[in-house]
Design a protein around this motif. Structure first.
Motif, PDB file in Angstrom:
ATOM      1  N   THR A   1      71.738  22.594  69.212  1.00  6.26           N
ATOM      2  CA  THR A   1      72.994  23.270  68.898  1.00  6.26           C
ATOM      3  C   THR A   1      72.698  24.527  68.095  1.00  6.26           C
ATOM      4  O   THR A   1      71.986  24.471  67.090  1.00  6.26           O
ATOM      5  CB  THR A   1      73.926  22.349  68.090  1.00  6.26           C
ATOM      6  N   VAL A   2      73.231  25.660  68.563  1.00  7.44           N
ATOM      7  CA  VAL A   2      73.054  26.939  67.885  1.00  7.44           C
ATOM      8  C   VAL A   2      74.445  27.490  67.568  1.00  7.44           C
ATOM      9  O   VAL A   2      75.270  27.659  68.472  1.00  7.44           O
ATOM     10  CB  VAL A   2      72.283  27.946  68.762  1.00  7.44           C
ATOM     11  N   LYS A   3      74.689  27.753  66.293  1.00  8.39           N
ATOM     12  CA  LYS A   3      75.959  28.321  65.850  1.00  8.39           C
ATOM     13  C   LYS A   3      75.668  29.652  65.170  1.00  8.39           C
ATOM     14  O   LYS A   3      74.783  29.741  64.315  1.00  8.39           O
ATOM     15  CB  LYS A   3      76.646  27.377  64.872  1.00  8.39           C
ATOM     16  N   LEU A   4      76.394  30.697  65.563  1.00 11.08           N
ATOM     17  CA  LEU A   4      76.248  32.022  64.957  1.00 11.08           C
ATOM     18  C   LEU A   4      77.553  32.406  64.273  1.00 11.08           C
ATOM     19  O   LEU A   4      78.633  32.252  64.853  1.00 11.08           O
ATOM     20  CB  LEU A   4      75.901  33.066  66.018  1.00 11.08           C
ATOM     21  N   GLU A   5      77.427  32.912  63.037  1.00 15.03           N
ATOM     22  CA  GLU A   5      78.588  33.337  62.270  1.00 15.03           C
ATOM     23  C   GLU A   5      78.310  34.716  61.678  1.00 15.03           C
ATOM     24  O   GLU A   5      77.268  34.918  61.061  1.00 15.03           O
ATOM     25  CB  GLU A   5      78.867  32.376  61.119  1.00 15.03           C
ATOM     26  N   LEU A   6      79.231  35.637  61.872  1.00 12.34           N
ATOM     27  CA  LEU A   6      79.138  36.941  61.229  1.00 12.34           C
ATOM     28  C   LEU A   6      79.755  36.796  59.844  1.00 12.34           C
ATOM     29  O   LEU A   6      80.910  36.388  59.715  1.00 12.34           O
ATOM     30  CB  LEU A   6      79.876  37.995  62.050  1.00 12.34           C
ATOM     31  N   ILE A   7      78.961  37.106  58.809  1.00 12.80           N
ATOM     32  CA  ILE A   7      79.424  36.954  57.436  1.00 12.80           C
ATOM     33  C   ILE A   7      79.315  38.290  56.707  1.00 12.80           C
ATOM     34  O   ILE A   7      78.512  39.150  57.074  1.00 12.80           O
ATOM     35  CB  ILE A   7      78.639  35.860  56.677  1.00 12.80           C
ATOM     36  N   ASN A   8      80.124  38.456  55.661  1.00 13.18           N
ATOM     37  CA  ASN A   8      80.052  39.687  54.879  1.00 13.18           C
ATOM     38  C   ASN A   8      78.978  39.564  53.804  1.00 13.18           C
ATOM     39  O   ASN A   8      78.281  38.547  53.719  1.00 13.18           O
ATOM     40  CB  ASN A   8      81.422  40.051  54.292  1.00 13.18           C
ATOM     41  N   ALA A   9      78.846  40.574  52.967  1.00  6.52           N
ATOM     42  CA  ALA A   9      77.791  40.598  51.944  1.00  6.52           C
ATOM     43  C   ALA A   9      77.930  39.457  50.944  1.00  6.52           C
ATOM     44  O   ALA A   9      76.950  39.056  50.312  1.00  6.52           O
ATOM     45  CB  ALA A   9      77.804  41.944  51.217  1.00  6.52           C
ATOM     46  N   ASN A  10      79.140  38.904  50.801  1.00  2.17           N
ATOM     47  CA  ASN A  10      79.377  37.792  49.876  1.00  2.17           C
ATOM     48  C   ASN A  10      79.211  36.431  50.539  1.00  2.17           C
ATOM     49  O   ASN A  10      79.411  35.401  49.901  1.00  2.17           O
ATOM     50  CB  ASN A  10      80.775  37.902  49.272  1.00  2.17           C
ATOM     51  N   GLY A  11      78.900  36.406  51.828  1.00  4.99           N
ATOM     52  CA  GLY A  11      78.695  35.153  52.544  1.00  4.99           C
ATOM     53  C   GLY A  11      79.957  34.565  53.151  1.00  4.99           C
ATOM     54  O   GLY A  11      79.935  33.452  53.666  1.00  4.99           O
TER      55      GLY A  11
END
Length: 77
Positions: A50-60
């Protein structure tokens, strides 16, 4: 299968060590990606991955976009 290629496409954003990043969770283990490039994942067990990708900001924090997060399952044989 000895290697799994992880590649993704970003639209209207960039990632960097100081800015937005991609958090990749692979079989429950998290990795932070701050350079947009293809990556080979090695050492995975055979079977379902299972591969999950999340775009996060500088604060996570998760960035609110229509395709975020995305998760895929593949079977390695």
């Amino acid at each position: 299968t000895k290697k799994l290629l992880l590649d993704f496409y970003l639209v209207n954003t960039e990632i960097s060590a100081e800015g937005n990043k991609v958090r990749a969770t692979i079989n429950g283990k998290e990795f932070i990606i701050n350079e947009w490039a293809p990556y080979y994942i090695e050492g995975l067990p055979l079977g379902e991955v299972t591969v999950k990708l999340e775009l996060i900001n500088a604060n996570g924090a998760l960035i609110d976009t229509p395709f975020n997060p995305v998760e895929r399952k593949v079977t390695l044989e």
